[in-house]
Design a protein around this motif. Structure first.
Motif, mmCIF file in Angstrom:
data_model
loop_
_atom_site.group_PDB
_atom_site.id
_atom_site.type_symbol
_atom_site.label_atom_id
_atom_site.label_comp_id
_atom_site.label_asym_id
_atom_site.label_seq_id
_atom_site.Cartn_x
_atom_site.Cartn_y
_atom_site.Cartn_z
ATOM 1 N N GLU A 46 24.332 54.041 84.552
ATOM 2 C CA GLU A 46 25.217 53.563 83.117
ATOM 3 C C GLU A 46 25.780 54.275 82.634
ATOM 4 O O GLU A 46 26.425 54.012 82.027
ATOM 5 C CB GLU A 46 23.303 53.237 83.137
ATOM 6 N N VAL A 50 29.324 52.047 81.066
ATOM 7 C CA VAL A 50 30.357 52.662 79.578
ATOM 8 C C VAL A 50 31.495 53.020 79.554
ATOM 9 O O VAL A 50 32.382 52.608 78.780
ATOM 10 C CB VAL A 50 29.116 52.869 78.422
ATOM 11 N N HIS A 53 33.905 50.759 80.952
ATOM 12 C CA HIS A 53 34.139 49.519 79.575
ATOM 13 C C HIS A 53 34.751 49.974 79.030
ATOM 14 O O HIS A 53 35.940 49.570 78.077
ATOM 15 C CB HIS A 53 32.475 49.371 79.193
ATOM 16 N N LYS A 138 31.487 47.454 69.385
ATOM 17 C CA LYS A 138 30.269 46.810 70.571
ATOM 18 C C LYS A 138 30.361 47.667 71.867
ATOM 19 O O LYS A 138 29.536 48.423 72.091
ATOM 20 C CB LYS A 138 31.133 45.745 71.669
ATOM 21 N N LEU A 139 31.093 48.667 71.778
ATOM 22 C CA LEU A 139 31.419 48.956 71.913
ATOM 23 C C LEU A 139 30.457 50.978 72.328
ATOM 24 O O LEU A 139 29.160 51.278 72.723
ATOM 25 C CB LEU A 139 32.186 50.486 73.018
ATOM 26 N N GLU A 142 26.905 49.998 72.998
ATOM 27 C CA GLU A 142 26.209 49.844 73.911
ATOM 28 C C GLU A 142 26.005 51.406 74.158
ATOM 29 O O GLU A 142 24.916 51.852 74.923
ATOM 30 C CB GLU A 142 27.415 49.402 75.295
ATOM 31 N N ASN A 145 22.281 52.707 73.039
ATOM 32 C CA ASN A 145 21.317 51.421 73.344
ATOM 33 C C ASN A 145 20.900 52.838 74.724
ATOM 34 O O ASN A 145 20.215 52.955 75.139
ATOM 35 C CB ASN A 145 21.775 50.539 73.649
ATOM 36 N N ILE A 146 22.066 53.053 75.492
ATOM 37 C CA ILE A 146 21.996 53.980 76.698
ATOM 38 C C ILE A 146 21.189 55.725 76.019
ATOM 39 O O ILE A 146 20.777 55.865 76.992
ATOM 40 C CB ILE A 146 23.470 54.365 77.468
#
Length: 336
Positions: A46, A50, A53, A138-139, A142, A145-146
């Protein structure tokens, strides 16, 4: 059907557009080197996703800003290249640190891009910064969330709902040093938490950079920054502790004992100039929503500390011919 012609390319870049594009290019060219190294030493799937990304995002921002520079006959900044990273260096951080790092760096990006949008006029530049802002948002979602999924998210303190609307009826509300000092309000707590969260990540980087820096002056400079940052963490934590509120914890344990440099001294020093500049903005934002004199005095002192530190960093960069000059106004005296 009549097509409206986009005349944006006929407009010269304004000073604001030049400055913000230059800062975006420099910061993201540095990020490409840092994130490329991080990815080589990441095992968690995960976290690796990211990081990829974030790397793709930095590469896109560099490519798009470079395209604007070339179109406008603007010299493309040198930025940072392969010579600034040693991909053969051992692992310097644990995987979890990279999530905190992305949040730390992402907040700096949000600050840069959100301030740029109302300043820029030209359509292509405005579209570029809108893309930067939305993509960074958005990054960060993310990343949060992780962090939350892994139980690593440093959540701000929970406080009780107010029982009713209250009106401030006395200047005692502003007390911080003498007399009855009120409890912290929600915005003060939020900014204390946010500053500590950023500073514990900054301290982790400074510990790592001080271990691997080659130049003795640069090494000592990072040690000074580590101690200064720890002092700021302690002072902010004390304010929360007085109201029996928890503080984000240190990340020092996520730094390895490696002394092999993955980055050039120039890159690491520029990195800390960039991120300490964000501290100044963060501390100033904290003052703007503050209502207690002791907090205002504390943040004012922090800004002075950081301002002097950044000035000394610039001196080291200049001494070593490491500092690119940003775009500047014409020197009319020299021209005449």
């Amino acid at each position: 059907m009549i097509m409206l012609r986009d005349n944006s390319l006929n407009e010269k870049l304004t000073s604001a557009e030049m400055g913000k594009l230059w800062a975006t290019y420099m910061g993201n060219s540095m990020s490409i080197r840092v994130l490329t190294y991080y990815l080589l030493h990441t095992k968690d799937k995960e976290i690796k996703k990211v990081l990829n990304h974030a790397l793709n995002l930095s590469e896109t921002m560099v490519k798009r800003s470079k395209k604007i520079f070339i179109q406008d006959n603007f010299p493309v900044p040198l930025g940072f290249g392969e010579q600034d990273v040693n991909l053969g260096a051992p692992k310097l951080f644990e995987d979890e640190f990279y999530l905190y790092y992305l949040k730390y760096a992402g907040k700096a990006g949000l600050s840069l891009y959100s301030i740029a949008i109302p300043m820029v006029i030209r359509q292509d530049v405005r579209d570029f910064f809108s893309f930067c802002l939305n993509s960074t948002e958005k990054l960060l979602i993310e990343v949060n969330n992780i962090l939350n999924m892994k139980g690593l998210l440093m959540k701000p303190s929970i406080i009780p709902n107010p029982e009713k609307v209250k009106i401030i009826r006395s200047n005692d509300y502003l007390n911080g040093f003498f007399g009855g000092v009120r409890n912290l309000h929600a915005l003060e707590i939020a900014h204390l938490n946010d500053n500590i969260e950023s500073d514990v990540t900054s301290k982790g980087l400074l510990i790592a950079f001080s271990q691997v820096a080659k130049n003795e002056k640069v090494k000592n400079f990072f040690i000074r920054g580590r101690d200064l940052t720890h002092k700021h963490i302690e002072k902010c934590s004390q304010k929360l502790s007085k109201d029996h509120l928890p503080s984000p914890s240190l990340l020092d344990h996520l730094v390895s004992t490696s002394s092999y440099a993955p980055f050039s001294d120039r890159l690491m020093l520029f990195h800390k100039i960039d991120m300490f500049a964000m501290k100044i903005r963060s501390y100033a934002n904290s003052i703007s929503v503050n209502g207690r004199r002791d907090l205002a005095a504390m943040y004012s002192r922090f800004i002075l500390d950081v301002g002097l530190y950044v000035e000394d960093a610039m001196s080291i960069m200049i001494e070593n011919d490491w500092m690119e000059r940003p775009p500047e106004a014409a020197d009319r005296n020299d021209l005449t």
